[in-house]
Scaffold this active site. Structure first.
Site, PDB file in Angstrom:
ATOM      1  N   HIS A  48       4.767  -6.321   7.733  1.00  0.00           N
ATOM      2  CA  HIS A  48       3.536  -5.865   7.073  1.00  0.00           C
ATOM      3  C   HIS A  48       2.293  -6.563   7.619  1.00  0.00           C
ATOM      4  CE1 HIS A  48       0.529  -4.923   4.058  1.00  0.00           C
ATOM      5  NE2 HIS A  48       0.486  -6.192   3.687  1.00  0.00           N
ATOM      6  N   HIS A  72      -2.512 -13.276   5.895  1.00  0.00           N
ATOM      7  CA  HIS A  72      -3.134 -13.029   4.596  1.00  0.00           C
ATOM      8  C   HIS A  72      -2.182 -13.120   3.407  1.00  0.00           C
ATOM      9  CE1 HIS A  72      -1.643  -8.844   5.196  1.00  0.00           C
ATOM     10  NE2 HIS A  72      -1.689  -8.765   3.874  1.00  0.00           N
ATOM     11  N   GLU A  76       0.224 -16.630  -0.826  1.00  0.00           N
ATOM     12  CA  GLU A  76       0.762 -16.084  -2.076  1.00  0.00           C
ATOM     13  C   GLU A  76       2.282 -16.024  -2.074  1.00  0.00           C
ATOM     14  OE1 GLU A  76       0.948 -12.018  -4.746  1.00  0.00           O
ATOM     15  OE2 GLU A  76      -0.066 -12.008  -2.816  1.00  0.00           O
ATOM     16  N   ASP A  77       2.865 -15.622  -0.950  1.00  0.00           N
ATOM     17  CA  ASP A  77       4.284 -15.284  -0.939  1.00  0.00           C
ATOM     18  C   ASP A  77       5.185 -16.322  -0.284  1.00  0.00           C
ATOM     19  OD1 ASP A  77       3.741 -12.908  -2.230  1.00  0.00           O
ATOM     20  OD2 ASP A  77       3.446 -11.794  -0.364  1.00  0.00           O
ATOM     21  N   ASP A 139      -4.888  -3.926   4.683  1.00  0.00           N
ATOM     22  CA  ASP A 139      -3.720  -4.303   3.886  1.00  0.00           C
ATOM     23  C   ASP A 139      -3.343  -3.173   2.929  1.00  0.00           C
ATOM     24  OD1 ASP A 139      -1.833  -6.111   2.452  1.00  0.00           O
ATOM     25  OD2 ASP A 139      -3.362  -6.053   0.885  1.00  0.00           O
ATOM     26  N   ASP A 260     -14.170  27.433   2.085  1.00  0.00           N
ATOM     27  CA  ASP A 260     -14.522  26.526   3.185  1.00  0.00           C
ATOM     28  C   ASP A 260     -13.400  25.539   3.460  1.00  0.00           C
ATOM     29  OD1 ASP A 260     -14.920  25.451   0.724  1.00  0.00           O
ATOM     30  OD2 ASP A 260     -16.767  24.389   1.222  1.00  0.00           O
TER      31      ASP A 260
END
Length: 694
Positions: A48, A72, A76-77, A139, A260
Site C-alpha cells: 500500500h 506514512h 500508526e501501524d 492514500d 448530455d
C-alpha cells in the site's frame, strides 16, 4: 507493486538530483517495519505505501513527499515513532509523516465525533504544508481502489461515504480532477450499487449501438477547426456513471432523458486559439444559451482554467465541450500538485484562500456535527462569482446571499452587516446572488450577527461565525444572571467580598476569569455553598442544612421506606402539587403531577397514590418566560429570581422572534406558593411579555 529500483528510477526521471540513498532507505524501512502484516486483499501491507508513493511520482513530487508516502503508515501501524523517522530521514520528512499519519482510533467516541476530530487535525496539518493533503489524497485513492476486498458492507459504505463527502470535494478544491472523478466513481459503486450497475450496463449497450459515434463527433469537430486554420487535439468520452446519476437526480429525469452523456475536450496551443476555437464551434453548431462558462478569464479558486460550452449536434444530440490549452490541461487534471516545483524555491503557499476559510471554521465550530456540516459546505464545488464595488472577486456556492458574501470578505464585516446593495439597489439580506453581481455591504458599528441569518446563509464560514457569535451572546446573558446571583450569594458570607477575595476564590475554583464564575452560577453548574466556601473558607461549616443553601428536604407519603424515586422531567412536580407515582418493574418510581399530559396519554405502569410529607420543600420547577428583546430585560428577570431567593438551575433559549425572546428556565424553589409568587412578580414586570409554568 512497484519494485524498489523502479520507484527510484521514476523519481530520477524528473529529478536527476534526487537523493537516491534516502529513497532506498525509506523503501527498505517501510518493508521491514510492516513485515508480515497483510491487507484485506491478501497482499503484503507494505504494498500500500509503495503504491501511494507511485501515485506521487505520477505527480512528479519532490523526494521528501515520496519518502513521506512510503512511511506514512509506519507510526500508526508499527512500533516506529516520529522521533525514529526524524533520526533516519530528517525533520522535514518527520513533520510530513506526522501530518499524514492516520489518527489513533478513539473507540469510545461516536463515529461522527471521531470523523470530525480526524478532519479537524487533518485540516490544521495540511494548512501548514499542502503536501500533507496530496499524500493523504493518494492514500485514500489507493484505499478506494482496494475497498472491495473488505468483507463488511457497513465498513465499506462508511469509508465510501467519507470519501464522497470529504476527500473527493477536497481533491476538487485543489484541482485534482482525476483523483476526484475516480474517488466519486468508486464510492458511488459502494453506496448505490444497483444504480451504478444499471447505468454502467446502459452505457455498455450505448457503446455497442453507437457505431463509433464518439470518435465520429470528435473527428467532425477537429475537421471544422482545421478548416479555420486551427491545429488542435480533440478527444471524446462518455461521462462516468456517478456524473450521469447526479444529473438524473438533480433534474428528476430518467437515463433516456439525460441528453448530455457525451463530453469532448479541445486542446490548443495558446489562449488566443481557445477563443477562436469557441467561435468556430458556435458558428458550426447551435450553442445552448446559459451553458457557456469562461474559466480562463475568471479561473476557479483552485486555479482551474478552461472554456465550457454545450452544443446541439446533428439529430438534436446535446454535447458538452471543454476548450483549453495543453498547459491548462496539465494543470487542471492534477491541480495544485502540478504547480509544485520540486527543484525551485518558489513552492506555492499552502494557505490558499479557501483553506484559510476552513481553518476559521475549525476554530469557530462548537461540536462534531457543526464541524462536519460547515466543512462539507465549504468544500463542495458549485460556485458563482460576485464582486465588491472596487472590483474584488469572490467565489461563493450557488444560493449564497449578501451575508455569505460579507463573511467571505472578512469575518468582522459579516458581523457588522445591516444591509446590502446588489448592483446598486438595496435588496433584502436573504436575496440569492447571481453570477457577476456587484455587492456592497452596509455595516453598522453596533450591529451583531442575528440568529435568523441561519435560515438563509449557505456557506460553512458564515454559519460557523454566526453560531459562535450567538453562543457568545447567550453566554454573556447567562453570565449577567450569574453576576446578579453572585451579589446575593456574596451578601451571605460573614465578610466584605473585595477584589482580592474574588481573585483567591477563582484560584480555589480553578477558574481564570470572573465571567467564568458568573456563567457557572447562572448556568447552575456550581452550588451556592461552593461559591461561599471559595470566597471565605470555613464560612459554611455552621450553616443549617436548609433549602436556602441549595439542599432539598423532600418527604413523600405513599412510598415504601428505601424505595428509590425520581421527579418526572415532563411536569417538574414541586411541593404543593397533587402528585401520583408510576412504577415499572426494575425501575425507580417516577413522580408526576396529577395533571401531567404524559399520564393522560397513557403510561404502561402501575400507579401509586402519593402525597407530600409535612416537611417537604425544595424542588425544581420550570417556567417559560417570554421577554421583550431589548437590552437589560434578562438582567431584570434575573433580579426577580434573586429577590425571591430562587436558584436558577438551567436556562435555555427556545424562541428568538423579534421583538420577543423566549426562555425555558429551571428554578429551585421551596414549594408551589414560592413558584407562584415568582410568576406573579415576572408578570408585573415591564420586561416580561409572558410568564407561565411549564
Amino acid at each position: 507493486m512497484l519494485r524498489q529500483y523502479e520507484l527510484v528510477e521514476r523519481v530520477k526521471e524528473y529529478d536527476p538530483d534526487a537523493d537516491e540513498a534516502m529513497l532506498n532507505r525509506a523503501y527498505v524501512y517501510t518493508v521491514q517495519k510492516h513485515g508480515t502484516q497483510i491487507r484485506a486483499s491478501g497482499d503484503p501491507y507494505f504494498s500500500h505505501p509503495v503504491e501511494v508513493a507511485g501515485l506521487m511520482t505520477d505527480l512528479k513530487l519532490d523526494q521528501e513527499t515520496i519518502a513521506t508516502a512510503l512511511l506514512h503508515d509506519t507510526v500508526e501501524d508499527t512500533l516506529a515513532t516520529i522521533q525514529d523517522i526524524e533520526d533516519n530521514f530528517g525533520p522535514e520528512v518527520a513533520r510530513l509523516v506526522d501530518g499524514v499519519t492516520k489518527l489513533s482510533k478513539i473507540e469510545q467516541m461516536p463515529e461522527n465525533e471521531r470523523a470530525a476530530e480526524n478532519l479537524r487535525k487533518f485540516l490544521l496539518a495540511m494548512s501548514e504544508d499542502i503536501r500533507v493533503l496530496l499524500v493523504k489524497l493518494g492514500d485514500r485513492l489507493h484505499n478506494m481502489r482496494t475497498l472491495h476486498f473488505i468483507k463488511k458492507l457497513d465498513k465499506r459504505q462508511r469509508i465510501a461515504r467519507e470519501t464522497m463527502d470529504i476527500y473527493a470535494p477536497l481533491a476538487e478544491r485543489v484541482g485534482m480532477y482525476e483523483y476526484m472523478r475516480e474517488m466519486q466513481l468508486l464510492a458511488f459503486e459502494q453506496l448505490e450499487p444497483e444504480a451504478y450497475h444499471t447505468i454502467a450496463k446502459r452505457l455498455t449497450q450505448l457503446r455497442q449501438q453507437d457505431g463509433g459515434q464518439v470518435d465520429a463527433i470528435a473527428l467532425a469537430m477537429k475537421q471544422a477547426l482545421a478548416e479555420a486554420g486551427l491545429q488542435v487535439e480533440v478527444s471524446g468520452r462518455e461521462k462516468h456513471p456517478y456524473s450521469i446519476w447526479r444529473k438524473m437526480a438533480e433534474r428528476h429525469v430518467s437515463f433516456e432523458q439525460v441528453t448530455d452523456i457525451m463530453a469532448f475536450r479541445v486542446l490548443t496551443d495558446d489562449e488566443t486559439d481557445c477563443y477562436r476555437a469557441l467561435g468556430v464551434l458556435h458558428r458550426t453548431w447551435q450553442f445552448l444559451p446559459g451553458k457557456f462558462k469562461d474559466y480562463i478569464s475568471t479561473p476557479k479558486t483552485n486555479g482551474y482554467r478552461s472554456l465550457h460550452t454545450s452544443l446541439m449536434y446533428e439529430n438534436s444530440m446535446r454535447v458538452e465541450v471543454q476548450i483549453r490549452t495543453r498547459e491548462m490541461h496539465r494543470l487542471n487534471e492534477f491541480g495544485f500538485a502540478a504547480h509544485w516545483a520540486y527543484k525551485q524555491g518558489n513552492r506555492p503557499d499552502g494557505q490558499v484562500g479557501w483553506l484559510r476559510d476552513l481553518i476559521e471554521i475549525v476554530d469557530a465550530s462548537h461540536d462534531a456535527e457543526e464541524l462536519l456540516e460547515h466543512t462539507r459546505m465549504a468544500i463542495y464545488q458549485d460556485r458563482i462569482f460576485a464582486f465588491t464595488p472596487k472590483g474584488g472577486l469572490f467565489q461563493l456556492p450557488k444560493g449564497a446571499t449578501p451575508v455569505d458574501f460579507a463573511f467571505a470578505v472578512h469575518t468582522d464585516l459579516g458581523a457588522q452587516t445591516v444591509g446590502a446593495k446588489i448592483n446598486g439597489r438595496h435588496m433584502p439580506l436573504r436575496t440569492p446572488l447571481a453570477n457577476g453581481d456587484v455587492v456592497e455591504i452596509v455595516k453598522g458599528t453596533s450591529a451583531e450577527p442575528q440568529l435568523s441569518w441561519l435560515g438563509y446563509v449557505v456557506t460553512g464560514k458564515a454559519r460557523a461565525a454566526i453560531r459562535r457569535a450567538v453562543r457568545l451572546k447567550e453566554r454573556a446573558e447567562v453570565a449577567e444572571i450569574g453576576q446578579m446571583l453572585f451579589d446575593e450569594i456574596a451578601g451571605r458570607v460573614p465578610a466584605r467580598v473585595g477584589k482580592k477575595a474574588l481573585k483567591k476564590a477563582l484560584e480555589r475554583l480553578k477558574m481564570e476569569e470572573e465571567d467564568d464564575l458568573y456563567y457557572a452560577i447562572g448556568a447552575a453548574e456550581i452550588e451556592d455553598r461552593d461559591v461561599m466556601e471559595a470566597l471565605v473558607p470555613g464560612c459554611t461549616e455552621e450553616l443549617p442544612e436548609t433549602p436556602e443553601w441549595g439542599k432539598r428536604h423532600i418527604s413523600i407519603r405513599g412510598l415504601t421506606p428505601g424505595v428509590a424515586y425520581t421527579f418526572a422531567e415532563c411536569c417538574h412536580p414541586i411541593p404543593g402539587d397533587r402528585i401520583v407515582g408510576t412504577r415499572r418493574s426494575g425501575e425507580k418510581v417516577e413522580v408526576h403531577t396529577i395533571e401531567c399530559h404524559e399520564l393522560a396519554s397513557g403510561i404502561d405502569s402501575d400507579w401509586l397514590d402519593l402525597s407530600w410529607g409535612k416537611r417537604a420543600s425544595g424542588a425544581v420547577g420550570r417556567l417559560r418566560v417570554t421577554l421583550y428583546d431589548r437590552p437589560g430585560t434578562l438582567a431584570e428577570a434575573a433580579g426577580i429570581f434573586a429577590q425571591n431567593h430562587a436558584n436558577v438551575r438551567a436556562l435555555d433559549q427556545v424562541q428568538n422572534d423579534p421583538p420577543f425572546t423566549g426562555y425555558d428556565i429551571d428554578l429551585e424553589v421551596q414549594d408551589l406558593a414560592h413558584l407562584n409568587r415568582i410568576v406573579s412578580a415576572l408578570r408585573a414586570s415591564d420586561a416580561v411579555a409572558q410568564a407561565e409554568r411549564v
